[in-house]
Design a protein around this motif. Structure first.
Motif, PDB file in Angstrom:
ATOM      1  N   GLU A  56       0.842  -1.192   0.000  1.00 23.51           N
ATOM      2  CA  GLU A  56       0.000   0.000   0.000  1.00 23.51           C
ATOM      3  C   GLU A  56       0.878   1.243   0.000  1.00 23.51           C
ATOM      4  OE1 GLU A  56      -2.750  -0.144   3.257  1.00 23.51           O
ATOM      5  OE2 GLU A  56      -3.158  -2.279   2.996  1.00 23.51           O
ATOM      6  N   LEU A  86      -4.188   2.622  -2.302  1.00 25.38           N
ATOM      7  CA  LEU A  86      -3.463   3.860  -2.583  1.00 25.38           C
ATOM      8  C   LEU A  86      -4.269   5.020  -2.021  1.00 25.38           C
ATOM      9  CD1 LEU A  86      -1.187   5.448  -3.960  1.00 25.38           C
ATOM     10  CD2 LEU A  86      -2.549   5.432  -6.049  1.00 25.38           C
ATOM     11  N   ALA A 136      -4.991   0.618  -8.782  1.00 25.36           N
ATOM     12  CA  ALA A 136      -5.021   0.238  -7.362  1.00 25.36           C
ATOM     13  C   ALA A 136      -6.364  -0.398  -7.022  1.00 25.36           C
ATOM     14  CB  ALA A 136      -4.780   1.459  -6.481  1.00 25.36           C
TER      15      ALA A 136
END
Length: 329
Positions: free
Chosen positions: A168, A196, A214
């Motif tokens: 992340e 994200l 993402a």
């Protein structure tokens, strides 16, 4: 601290002058309030024979006095040590200690300290930083596994050859610049990111492939942009809009456009879009949006602040107002 030392020593001497210090453990019958009152008296307030005599009749007195004594003694010793090094530097004398940097490898979950190393500190600040970075990251056989990489708008020099495997990422500022400058360090297999989190100051950020890919996108710091086209074009599995940056609730027509898009765009099961509401918005949403849903989608099922609508993908779209940690969404 130089001015504080005489007062600390005076209080320590006074506490000690009242008799031998009894370091017995606290009794369960002791009043915590009385212990705090006595420790505050000796540590901060003006002392007198009358008040000391009064407090000495309390069963908590000796325990509280011992507690204050240990605290004042530590403060005096710490203050003297701090002043001693200051005097040494002022007078051009060697400091009476050696400085070390302590490196600790620990388990975040269990709090267990697995490895501790002391490194003598005799460098300038930037040299120490470079040394630490090399010590921690250099000559790694495998990429460094990072669960969440948090980036701030500042200069941060990484060691050559460093490779990072991330899950992340959170950052402020320009996405293009951040991703470009980090490219030599981040394993390409890190993408697509699990999550994200970005601050949005420019809509061009939404064109970046790594943002669009993402799985979970968290958007913070919204400006006064035309947001509906952005929302309609997001392909992330989960989207979470954060913050109280909206002066007004998203227009009803925009809500309905977003709902129609989700009905027809064949989102996978589990996909979600979370949008923040202020206090009172839920009533307006119920009065306008949910009534519009019931009217336009005949096959929908309505409940209290929620509606379930069949999609073109033979799934069900749920529109609801639900409490979050900071309010409602």
């Amino acid at each position: 601290r130089e001015k504080q030392l005489p007062e600390l020593e005076k209080r320590l001497d006074y506490v000690e002058s009242l008799g031998p210090i009894n370091t017995s453990h606290s009794d369960e019958s002791y009043s915590q309030h009385m212990i705090e009152t006595i420790t505050s008296y000796f540590g901060k307030q003006e002392t007198s024979e009358e008040l000391s005599a009064h407090y000495s009749t309390q069963p908590e007195f000796e325990h509280a006095r011992a507690k204050v004594y240990e605290g004042l003694k530590d403060l005096v010793l710490d203050t003297k040590a701090t002043l001693q090094q200051w005097y040494a530097r002022r007078d051009g004398l060697p400091v009476p200690f050696e400085s070390y940097i302590m490196l600790t490898i620990s388990n975040h979950e269990t709090k267990e300290r697995k490895y501790i190393e002391f490194v003598k500190y005799e460098k300038k600040l930037f040299e120490a930083l470079n040394y630490l970075m090399a010590r921690i990251f250099e000559n790694r056989r495998y990429p460094v596994a990072v669960k969440v990489l948090v980036l701030f708008p500042s200069i941060f020099r990484l060691t050559p050859g460093l490779r990072i495997q991330i899950e992340e990422m959170q950052f402020e500022g320009e996405a293009d610049r951040a991703f470009t400058e980090l490219a030599p360090y981040i394993e390409e297999s890190s993408y697509s990111l699990k999550c994200l989190k970005v601050d949005v100051h420019d809509l061009s950020i939404f064109q970046h492939l790594k943002l669009r890919s993402a799985e979970h996108l968290v958007i913070v710091g919204l400006g006064t942009f035309e947001w509906l086209p952005i929302y309609l074009n997001l392909e992330n599995h989960k989207v979470h809009i954060m913050g109280d940056y909206f002066e007004e609730l998203m227009p009803v027509d925009d809500f309905m456009a977003l709902i129609r898009h989700w009905i027809s765009c064949r989102k996978e099961v589990g996909a979600s879009f979370r949008y923040p509401l202020k206090v009172g918005d839920e009533e307006e949403l119920e009065r306008k949006v949910f009534k519009r849903i019931k009217k336009q989608f005949k096959n929908s099922i309505s409940g209290h602040r929620n509606a379930k609508i069949p999609t073109d993908n033979s799934t069900t779209l749920k529109v609801s107002v639900e409490a979050s940690g900071n309010g409602e969404e």
